[in-house]
Design a protein around this motif. Structure first.
Motif, PDB file in Angstrom:
ATOM      1  N   GLN A   1       0.938  -1.166  -0.074  1.00 10.13           N
ATOM      2  CA  GLN A   1      -0.111  -0.045  -0.044  1.00 10.13           C
ATOM      3  C   GLN A   1       0.632   1.252   0.003  1.00 10.13           C
ATOM      4  OE1 GLN A   1      -2.266  -0.587   3.461  1.00 10.13           O
ATOM      5  NE2 GLN A   1      -3.991  -1.226   2.523  1.00 10.13           N
TER       6      GLN A   1
ATOM      7  N   ASN B   1       0.410   5.721  -0.176  1.00 11.30           N
ATOM      8  CA  ASN B   1      -0.522   6.457  -0.105  1.00 11.30           C
ATOM      9  C   ASN B   1       0.301   8.109   0.025  1.00 11.30           C
ATOM     10  OD1 ASN B   1      -2.806   8.196   0.187  1.00 11.30           O
ATOM     11  ND2 ASN B   1      -1.878   8.799   2.221  1.00 11.30           N
ATOM     12  N   SER B   2       0.206   8.948  -1.036  1.00 11.54           N
ATOM     13  CA  SER B   2       0.985  10.227  -1.281  1.00 11.54           C
ATOM     14  C   SER B   2      -0.094  11.384  -0.889  1.00 11.54           C
ATOM     15  CB  SER B   2       1.562  10.389  -2.571  1.00 11.54           C
ATOM     16  OG  SER B   2       0.806  10.240  -3.587  1.00 11.54           O
TER      17      SER B   2
ATOM     18  N   GLN C   1      -5.350  13.241   3.929  1.00 14.07           N
ATOM     19  CA  GLN C   1      -6.799  12.805   4.636  1.00 14.07           C
ATOM     20  C   GLN C   1      -7.089  13.782   5.628  1.00 14.07           C
ATOM     21  OE1 GLN C   1      -4.043  10.443   4.328  1.00 14.07           O
ATOM     22  NE2 GLN C   1      -5.087  10.123   2.251  1.00 14.07           N
TER      23      GLN C   1
ATOM     24  N   GLY D   1      -3.914   7.207   6.290  1.00 16.11           N
ATOM     25  CA  GLY D   1      -3.277   7.032   5.157  1.00 16.11           C
ATOM     26  C   GLY D   1      -3.294   5.554   4.334  1.00 16.11           C
ATOM     27  N   ASN D   2      -2.991   4.447   5.268  1.00 16.56           N
ATOM     28  CA  ASN D   2      -2.888   3.179   4.772  1.00 16.56           C
ATOM     29  C   ASN D   2      -3.525   2.446   5.816  1.00 16.56           C
ATOM     30  OD1 ASN D   2      -1.716   3.366   1.915  1.00 16.56           O
ATOM     31  ND2 ASN D   2       0.224   3.789   3.203  1.00 16.56           N
TER      32      ASN D   2
ATOM     33  N   GLN E   1       3.812  -1.024   3.554  1.00 16.82           N
ATOM     34  CA  GLN E   1       2.840   0.344   3.614  1.00 16.82           C
ATOM     35  C   GLN E   1       3.936   1.471   3.524  1.00 16.82           C
ATOM     36  OE1 GLN E   1       0.719  -0.390   7.320  1.00 16.82           O
ATOM     37  NE2 GLN E   1      -1.113  -0.850   6.097  1.00 16.82           N
TER      38      GLN E   1
ATOM     39  N   ASN F   1       3.299   5.768   3.639  1.00 12.15           N
ATOM     40  CA  ASN F   1       2.510   6.787   3.754  1.00 12.15           C
ATOM     41  C   ASN F   1       3.123   8.100   3.475  1.00 12.15           C
ATOM     42  OD1 ASN F   1      -0.066   8.546   3.950  1.00 12.15           O
ATOM     43  ND2 ASN F   1       0.968   8.915   6.011  1.00 12.15           N
TER      44      ASN F   1
ATOM     45  N   GLY G   1       1.285  11.073   2.615  1.00 13.76           N
ATOM     46  CA  GLY G   1       0.482  12.171   3.077  1.00 13.76           C
ATOM     47  C   GLY G   1       0.140  12.531   4.410  1.00 13.76           C
TER      48      GLY G   1
ATOM     49  N   ASN H   1       0.026   4.738   8.933  1.00 10.61           N
ATOM     50  CA  ASN H   1      -0.186   3.284   8.415  1.00 10.61           C
ATOM     51  C   ASN H   1      -0.630   2.571   9.733  1.00 10.61           C
ATOM     52  OD1 ASN H   1       1.226   3.523   5.730  1.00 10.61           O
ATOM     53  ND2 ASN H   1       3.070   3.737   6.783  1.00 10.61           N
TER      54      ASN H   1
END
Length: 342
Positions: A120, A122-123, A126, A148-149, A165, A167, A169, A194
């Motif tokens: 996983q 994520n950039s 949230q 994020g994840n 994972q 992340n 972001g 994460n």
């Protein structure tokens, strides 16, 4: 070669249908209708009355069928149920650790093994926001969560799992509430880079986890409460979170690397409250492991590395008046490890 016998009578089937009170009887007369051969040096003990009773108590007639099929060598899959603690305890009483090991090896040769590989990344950012007002309500639960994840695995068979994972972001969670004349309040603002969770009661797990968080995580909670019986307010920011619950004999290898700043900020104005608990927690890396049935099956093999390269800030501001009990905690933690052996 060992052999034991089981009468397939209507009475036995009726008892197996009520596992809470069932007792399995192995008759000596008349001649048996079904003969089960067990190609194990410990076969006689594995067919002992106490073990069969334990199997029926745990899962009734259906699990007994699986167990008998296992001893015959004619079944595969779903055997994870046979690693229940009640059965393992019966085996240990009968034959000690050697019999338990022989049984676990037997189950392991036929149980399913699932192989999962998950990555996983994520950039993006949230953001979660919650605003609530409640008056004359029995129970209130309010949650704002930015993650994020997120990964969760509940194992129903032996599992080999690799989880990665990453992340990048930022996460921001905000909760603002006003309560009056409420019996029970639970409110949470949580931001997590994460999150990973592995759970298994009887299945064996072989898990490898790599978590990397680069994004800042912020959780803010503001609450005003009057005449609330019981309230819990939590603001939590976590870079990497890993929770594992699995039986002895399983193993896990994990790494957690956090480079994001964690901020948890909680402000509460409380009046005429019976019990109030406020917690602000900022954690870089968090790892919690529970090893089940360790006294019988042995401990989990756990290897973990944690790196935290950023700051954690936790803040609680509480104005409390005319209340009975109150507890406030602000905790800023770089790396956290909790291991519970049962």
């Amino acid at each position: 070669m060992k052999k034991f016998y089981l009468m397939t009578t209507a009475g036995l089937l009726a008892m197996a249908a009520t596992p809470a009170t069932a007792q399995v009887s192995l008759p000596t007369e008349p001649d048996p209708l079904v003969a089960v051969d067990v190609d194990l040096s410990t076969g006689a003990l594995l067919g002992d009355q106490s073990v069969l009773d334990a199997v029926v108590e745990v899962g009734g007639g259906e699990l007994l069928d699986v167990y008998l099929g296992l001893l015959e060598g004619s079944t595969g899959g779903t055997n994870f149920e046979l690693l229940d603690g009640t059965i393992l305890t019966a085996l240990e009483t009968l034959g000690g650790p050697e019999l338990v090991s022989a049984f676990e090896s037997l189950v392991g040769t036929t149980a399913r093994t699932a192989d999962y590989v998950t990555n996983q990344a994520n950039s993006a950012s949230q953001v979660s926001t919650l605003a609530a007002t409640a008056n004359s309500v029995a129970n209130v639960s309010a949650t704002a969560a930015s993650i994020g994840n997120s990964y969760a695995l509940d194992a129903a068979a032996n599992v080999v799992a690799d989880l990665g994972q990453v992340n990048e972001g930022t996460g921001t969670s905000t909760v603002a509430t006003v309560y009056s004349a409420v019996s029970d309040v639970t409110e949470t603002a949580a931001s997590i880079g994460n999150s990973g969770s592995f759970n298994a009661d009887g299945a064996l797990l072989d898990v490898a986890v790599d978590q990397n968080n680069l994004g800042n995580q912020t959780a803010a909670l503001l609450t005003v409460q009057n005449m609330v019986a019981e309230a819990t307010s939590t603001a939590a920011s976590i870079g990497n979170s890993l929770s594992v619950e699995m039986p002895g004999g399983s193993k896990i290898t994990a790494t957690q690397n956090n480079a994001g700043t964690m901020i948890a900020d909680l402000t509460g104005t409380i009046a005429s409250t019976v019990d109030y608990t406020a917690t602000a927690a900022a954690i870089g890396n968090s790892y919690a492991l529970t090893s089940l049935d360790s006294g019988i099956a042995g401990n989990v093999s756990s290897s973990l590395n944690q790196w935290n390269g950023a700051g954690q800030i936790a803040k609680v501001t509480a104005n409390i008046a005319a209340s009975t009990n109150a507890a406030a905690t602000a905790a800023a933690i770089g790396n956290s490890v909790s291991i519970n052996v049962e």
